[in-house]
Design an enzyme around this catalytic site. Sequence first.
Site, PDB file in Angstrom:
ATOM      1  N   LYS A  54       0.927  -1.154   0.094  1.00 26.39           N
ATOM      2  CA  LYS A  54      -0.143  -0.085  -0.012  1.00 26.39           C
ATOM      3  C   LYS A  54       0.994   1.325   0.078  1.00 26.39           C
ATOM      4  CE  LYS A  54      -1.858   1.688   4.097  1.00 26.39           C
ATOM      5  NZ  LYS A  54      -1.431   3.020   4.483  1.00 26.39           N
ATOM      6  N   ASN A  55       1.740   1.192   1.034  1.00 26.98           N
ATOM      7  CA  ASN A  55       2.614   2.353   1.001  1.00 26.98           C
ATOM      8  C   ASN A  55       3.453   2.838  -0.247  1.00 26.98           C
ATOM      9  OD1 ASN A  55       1.014   3.125   3.490  1.00 26.98           O
ATOM     10  ND2 ASN A  55       2.647   2.613   4.780  1.00 26.98           N
ATOM     11  N   ARG A  73      -8.759   0.178   5.130  1.00 30.81           N
ATOM     12  CA  ARG A  73      -7.931   0.982   4.489  1.00 30.81           C
ATOM     13  C   ARG A  73      -6.598   0.305   4.023  1.00 30.81           C
ATOM     14  NH1 ARG A  73      -7.547   6.907   7.611  1.00 30.81           N
ATOM     15  NH2 ARG A  73      -6.258   7.172   6.088  1.00 30.81           N
ATOM     16  N   ASP A 122       4.784  -0.193  12.032  1.00 24.57           N
ATOM     17  CA  ASP A 122       3.406  -0.355  11.509  1.00 24.57           C
ATOM     18  C   ASP A 122       3.197  -2.143  11.716  1.00 24.57           C
ATOM     19  OD1 ASP A 122       2.807   1.872  10.472  1.00 24.57           O
ATOM     20  OD2 ASP A 122       3.126   1.233   8.555  1.00 24.57           O
ATOM     21  N   ARG A 136       2.495  13.617  14.041  1.00 24.68           N
ATOM     22  CA  ARG A 136       2.826  13.473  12.382  1.00 24.68           C
ATOM     23  C   ARG A 136       2.729  14.937  11.673  1.00 24.68           C
ATOM     24  NH1 ARG A 136      -0.565   8.421  10.389  1.00 24.68           N
ATOM     25  NH2 ARG A 136       1.374   8.083   9.140  1.00 24.68           N
TER      26      ARG A 136
END
Length: 431
Positions: free
Chosen positions: A22-23, A398, A306, A122
């Site tokens: 995904k990233n 997501r 993560d 963030r």
Amino acid sequence: MEQFIMKGGTPLHGEVVIGGAKNAALGIIAGALLTDEDVIIENLPDVRDINVMLEALKEIGAVVERIDRHTAKISAVGVTSVSIDDEYIRKIRASYYFIGALLGKHHMADVPLPGGCAIGSRPIDQHIKGFRALGAKVEIRNGCVQAAASEGLHSSHIYLDVVSVGATINIMLAAVLAEGRTIIENVAKEPHIVDVANFLNSMGANIKGAGTDTIRIRGVRRLHGTTYAVIPDQIEAGTFMCAAAATRGDILIKNVIPKHLESITAKLLEMGNTVYEYDEAVRVVGAPVQHPTDVKTLPYPGFPTDMQPQMSVTLALADGTSVVTESIFENRFKYVDELARMGSNIKVEGNVSVIDGVKRFMGASVNALDLRAGAALVIAGLAADGITTVRDIVYIQRGYEHFEQKLQALGAQIELVDSEREAQKFRLKIG
Ligand code: UD1
């Protein structure tokens, strides 16, 4: 509201195929804006964040064709606007990649400040520092980042004060079409950084050093089209590795790059599990009794933040006390209160958690507070005695494609339900 309902206590067995990262894909989709020619991206995960990015491209005039579920063709020749805004794009983190890509190609961008999981403050100061060093004027107005470089972007020597995945990719996106030679130091080295660099190089960019501490970019005048397949998702793979260990199961995890999983493999081995590595697969066999160990999250090749919640759930079922230090995001232990409902014994002090392993979890009703915490609670539910419901699974969706279906194929008794009636039906079915 959709939720996962599951009956735990059954070891997971079988094979699972991991999707695209995904990233990496998020950076690559933004990178497609850098050329007027067609870009075909293969191995895209069919998850919410990716679909939001593709929709945002359409909104500014790109043509996006879904060739199949995991392949998209993007033509950015018709992009007419450098201003992106919709309620969905504000919710995802990777919207920031549109700033770098639009600034690189069109010398202007107007993009909302990024959202994403609430796992810490963030900031994006390092992204902005990089854009400014490349010659852009950047201001924050009405919640949007407005960047402009009327004279175009030029070469620069940038030192990042913190190792940031997002800033590294974003500055690369901006610099590939900048005039001259850009050097970025103290960059992130995650596999997705290398993947985005490989993608841009396949379009004719000249990026060297991705995967080391220093990236050197020689600007080119234009980029051409490409067909590119995204690398496998390190975190999805790691999640299934932990699911195998926590449920004392045996899972062959296919379509992975074992080298990217080394930090996770090392911890599972220290716990007494067995991990077999193949060319493009790993197999994890969970030991009946597992040892505690200590984990500290760090930028790659360190242990990924993560994976911290999923690994913590696994450690919470080990025989002894483990210490987990979260050094990337300050607010990443919120799931601990949810896990406590299932009988875990974890104390958090600042950015450190002390996990006293328990013999078993008990099913409970819990909330997915963010993407990875949600996945971790599903693992906990599958390892627990009795029935668990995980609510707010929109977070999980997501980043995990058909999570429940992949788990069902491994023998998990889990279902996605949309109402109390459906939940009741599940309870009756499993008895
Ligand atoms: C990306 C990933 C996220 C992952 C994280 C770390 C995406 C869309 N998200 O997030 O899943 O958890 O990398 O691997 O790819 N920082 C600053 N200033 C900045 C940028 C970052 O101080 O300008 C700090 C952050 O607060 C954090 C650390 O640097 O403490 C690392 O953040 P970063 O690598 O940038 O994470 P994200 O790109 O947000």
